[in-house]
Design a protein around this motif. Structure first.
Motif, PDB file in Angstrom:
ATOM      1  N   VAL A   9       7.962   4.122   2.881  1.00  0.00           N
ATOM      2  CA  VAL A   9       6.543   4.466   3.031  1.00  0.00           C
ATOM      3  C   VAL A   9       5.704   3.651   2.052  1.00  0.00           C
ATOM      4  O   VAL A   9       4.614   3.162   2.395  1.00  0.00           O
ATOM      5  N   LEU A  10       6.207   3.479   0.842  1.00  0.00           N
ATOM      6  CA  LEU A  10       5.522   2.679  -0.174  1.00  0.00           C
ATOM      7  C   LEU A  10       5.380   1.226   0.281  1.00  0.00           C
ATOM      8  O   LEU A  10       4.293   0.636   0.202  1.00  0.00           O
ATOM      9  N   ILE A  11       6.465   0.651   0.779  1.00  0.00           N
ATOM     10  CA  ILE A  11       6.438  -0.738   1.248  1.00  0.00           C
ATOM     11  C   ILE A  11       5.490  -0.876   2.443  1.00  0.00           C
ATOM     12  O   ILE A  11       4.715  -1.833   2.530  1.00  0.00           O
ATOM     13  N   GLY A 119       4.435  -3.133   8.456  1.00  0.00           N
ATOM     14  CA  GLY A 119       4.265  -1.935   7.636  1.00  0.00           C
ATOM     15  C   GLY A 119       4.253  -0.668   8.461  1.00  0.00           C
ATOM     16  O   GLY A 119       4.923   0.323   8.137  1.00  0.00           O
ATOM     17  N   ILE A 120       3.512  -0.680   9.571  1.00  0.00           N
ATOM     18  CA  ILE A 120       3.433   0.496  10.447  1.00  0.00           C
ATOM     19  C   ILE A 120       4.784   0.764  11.108  1.00  0.00           C
ATOM     20  O   ILE A 120       5.250   1.905  11.175  1.00  0.00           O
ATOM     21  N   GLY A 121       5.421  -0.301  11.595  1.00  0.00           N
ATOM     22  CA  GLY A 121       6.697  -0.154  12.287  1.00  0.00           C
ATOM     23  C   GLY A 121       7.774   0.417  11.388  1.00  0.00           C
ATOM     24  O   GLY A 121       8.539   1.300  11.794  1.00  0.00           O
ATOM     25  N   LEU A 122       7.853  -0.062  10.153  1.00  0.00           N
ATOM     26  CA  LEU A 122       8.834   0.462   9.204  1.00  0.00           C
ATOM     27  C   LEU A 122       8.571   1.935   8.904  1.00  0.00           C
ATOM     28  O   LEU A 122       9.503   2.749   8.834  1.00  0.00           O
ATOM     29  N   THR A 123       7.305   2.280   8.728  1.00  0.00           N
ATOM     30  CA  THR A 123       6.943   3.672   8.439  1.00  0.00           C
ATOM     31  C   THR A 123       7.340   4.586   9.591  1.00  0.00           C
ATOM     32  O   THR A 123       7.915   5.661   9.388  1.00  0.00           O
TER      33      THR A 123
END
Length: 279
Positions: A9-11, A119-123
């Motif tokens: 979430v941080l990344i 960023g969105i995809g990882l989250t």
């Protein structure tokens, strides 16, 4: 597990802030969702009033009522990590300077869209969201029983049309480029579909059912199966989930039966009882 999730979430929040402050905001190209609303509102306030308010502060303010709504209607753990994503993104937007790395608006639109999408995809892949519209759309979809995509389309259309009317239609067209790139990259990292059907072939049907029911409030259909090559008796578990539950389901399967064969497919429509809360 929570440490890994927090790190992701941080990344994700950091990548979103980098995309906005180094690419999209300097080029006046707008991202989607509440971040786009905050970005556009900050620009309008700065240009047409004697006041200034940063995108990061606006993003945080917009998400406070959404977080309260999500906490009550969507699910505490999901809302917590989603709001954490918003807080971190707002923080990074405040400390990262707004500075253009390129004067080419197309490069800014494409690279900004790609970085934000990663960023969105990882989250999403790790069972959270970037807050804002995700939570609102989930609540509205449950109340109105309409596809979530409608609400994303309406808000993004408002952003594009407003940007085009106020700052010129060229900006609106580049915003469309960013939205297209973002959508395609998110699709490749996670999934664009709101509902998914998982078909799990396993030797540990009972253990897997108990583990899934302990975490997800979903119905499971069990079908007897037999391996064509091994001639071994197995169970096939069929379960319909939302895209936000995919992370939890994958983790459960890996823990209970790492050798299970799982096929995830798009679910266009569900008829009958389907609990839309996501825990």
């Amino acid at each position: 597990m929570h440490v890994k999730k927090f790190t992701i979430v941080l990344i994700g929040a950091l990548l979103n802030a980098i995309a906005m402050n180094l690419f999209l905001i300097p080029a006046n190209v707008y991202t989607s969702g509440f971040a786009g609303v905050a970005q556009l509102t900050s620009k309008l306030v700065g240009d047409y009033t004697p006041y200034e308010i940063s995108t990061g502060i606006l993003l945080f303010i917009l998400n406070i009522p959404v977080a309260i709504l999500g906490w009550k209607q969507v699910g505490k753990l999901f809302t917590f990590y989603s709001f954490l994503s918003v807080v971190l993104m707002s923080f990074f937007l405040e400390i990262i300077p707004v500075q253009a790395l390129s004067s080419d608006i197309l490069l800014n639109a494409v690279f900004g869209g790609v970085i934000a999408a990663v960023g969105i995809g990882l989250t999403l892949k790790w069972g959270a969201s970037t807050g804002g519209l995700d939570i609102v759309a989930l609540v509205l979809s449950r109340v109105k029983d309409r596809p979530i995509g409608i609400y994303f389309f309406i808000l993004n259309a408002v952003i594009i049309l407003t940007a085009g009317y106020v700052y010129g239609w060229e900006k609106a067209l580049y915003t469309l480029v960013t939205l297209y790139v973002t959508t395609r990259v998110i699709d490749s990292i996670h999934t664009r579909y709101q509902k998914l059907t998982a078909m799990i072939i396993t030797n540990k049907g009972e253990e897997l059912k108990k583990a899934i029911h302990a975490k997800l409030v979903r119905g499971i259909t069990t079908v007897p199966a037999k391996g064509a090559f091994s001639n071994e008796d197995k169970d096939m578990l069929i379960i319909v989930i939302t895209r936000y539950e995919l992370f939890d389901l994958a983790r459960i399967i890996k823990e209970v039966d790492p050798k299970a064969f799982t096929n995830i497919v798009q679910t266009t429509e569900v008829l009958g009882l389907f609990r839309k809360d996501i825990g």
